[in-house]
Scaffold this active site. Sequence first.
Site, mmCIF file in Angstrom:
data_model
loop_
_atom_site.group_PDB
_atom_site.id
_atom_site.type_symbol
_atom_site.label_atom_id
_atom_site.label_comp_id
_atom_site.label_asym_id
_atom_site.label_seq_id
_atom_site.Cartn_x
_atom_site.Cartn_y
_atom_site.Cartn_z
ATOM 1 N N GLU A 266 0.948 4.714 10.297
ATOM 2 C CA GLU A 266 1.712 5.579 11.346
ATOM 3 C C GLU A 266 1.577 5.291 12.671
ATOM 4 O OE1 GLU A 266 1.468 9.258 9.132
ATOM 5 O OE2 GLU A 266 2.511 8.341 7.570
ATOM 6 N N LYS B 12 -2.078 14.982 8.556
ATOM 7 C CA LYS B 12 -1.259 14.297 9.446
ATOM 8 C C LYS B 12 -0.635 15.494 10.501
ATOM 9 C CE LYS B 12 0.088 10.963 6.209
ATOM 10 N NZ LYS B 12 1.225 9.958 5.758
ATOM 11 N N GLY C 118 3.962 7.765 1.532
ATOM 12 C CA GLY C 118 5.053 8.646 1.691
ATOM 13 C C GLY C 118 6.220 8.436 0.584
ATOM 14 N N GLU D 183 -4.025 0.507 2.458
ATOM 15 C CA GLU D 183 -2.903 1.506 2.255
ATOM 16 C C GLU D 183 -1.574 0.412 2.486
ATOM 17 O OE1 GLU D 183 -3.464 5.811 2.934
ATOM 18 O OE2 GLU D 183 -3.070 4.845 5.138
ATOM 19 N N ASN E 126 -5.876 13.423 4.716
ATOM 20 C CA ASN E 126 -5.087 13.225 5.985
ATOM 21 C C ASN E 126 -4.109 14.359 6.256
ATOM 22 O OD1 ASN E 126 -3.899 12.297 8.325
ATOM 23 N ND2 ASN E 126 -3.235 10.347 7.523
ATOM 24 N N HIS F 106 -4.197 3.730 11.128
ATOM 25 C CA HIS F 106 -3.351 4.193 10.100
ATOM 26 C C HIS F 106 -2.099 3.473 10.512
ATOM 27 C CE1 HIS F 106 -0.698 6.735 7.758
ATOM 28 N NE2 HIS F 106 -1.817 7.253 7.030
ATOM 29 N N SER G 10 0.766 7.586 -1.898
ATOM 30 C CA SER G 10 1.137 8.470 -2.738
ATOM 31 C C SER G 10 0.525 8.906 -3.723
ATOM 32 C CB SER G 10 2.633 7.618 -3.596
ATOM 33 O OG SER G 10 3.598 7.659 -2.234
#
Length: 251
Positions: A97, A10, A171, A165, A8, A95, A210
Site C-alpha cells: 500500500e 493499517k 484484502g 505478500e 498490521n 508494504h 488474506s
Amino acid sequence: MKSLIVGNWKMNPATLREAKLLFDASRKAADRAPHVSVVVAPPSIFIRDLKTRYKGKKIAFAAQHARAESGGAYTGDVSLAQYKDAGCSYVIIGHAERRALGETDEDTGKKTAAALALKLTPILCVGETKRGSGGEHFDVVRAQLRAGLLGVEPAQLGRVVIAYEPVWTIGKTEAMSPANMHEMAIFIRKSVVDAKGPSGMGIKILYGGSVDETSAPEMLRNGDVHGLLVGRASEEGAKFTALLQAIEYAA
Ligand code: PGA
C-alpha cells in the site's frame, strides 16, 4: 520454534479508546499463545499511549511506515528514530500500500539499512502485483529483494524479516496456497544467498495476504514460513483471538 505473527492495523481504529480495547484483546490472546511471538503495528498516533500502558513483554510494536532520515523538512512524516523512541522494535518497509503511493525499491533499501543501524528489525515486504504464466513474478521478487537488501551486510541478515505478500491476495478472500508459498520461500532464500552469500539461507520469511484463522495453521505447517503478516484478521479483537488460538492449537 515460535511463529512470528505481525498484526498490521493499517489506518484503524478511529479512536484511541477503540485502539486500547483492541490492544487489550490482542494482549489477552497473546498471553494464551505461548508458541507465538506477537507484534502489532498500530497507527503511529496510538503507539506511545499503548506502549506506555503495557507492562508485559509478550507483544512488540512495529511502525507501519517510516522515513529513513533522522530529521528534516518532511511535513507529516515520522522517522525511524522517532518510532524507536516511542517504543517500536520493528518497522514494516515497502508494504504494497506504500509502494502504490510512491515508495520505491531504492527507498526500501535505505530504510532497511537505516533500521538495522538503529537496532530496529526491518520487515521488508516484497511481492508481485499480478501473476502471469511466464514466471515474471520471480523477477519482480528478486529485484525487490536485491534493492531492499542493498545496504545490508551478510552478518546482519539474521536481523532481517522478509514478508512475501503477493499483492493480488491482499484484502481479498483467500490466501495463496501453502504449496505456492513453499516454492516462493525456496526462491527467496536462493535470491538472498545469490545476493549476500550463505548466511542468507537462514533469513526469516513471513507470508501475508488474506490470512485468517482457517488458513493460518496450514500455511505455517506447509508454507515453509516463520510466520505471518496479517491485516484484517488483526483489526478486531475477536478475529485476532481466533487467529492466535488456531495457531496455538496447531503448534
Ligand atoms: P489482509 O492484509 O490480511 O487484510 O489481506 C495483509 C496486508 O496488507 O499485510
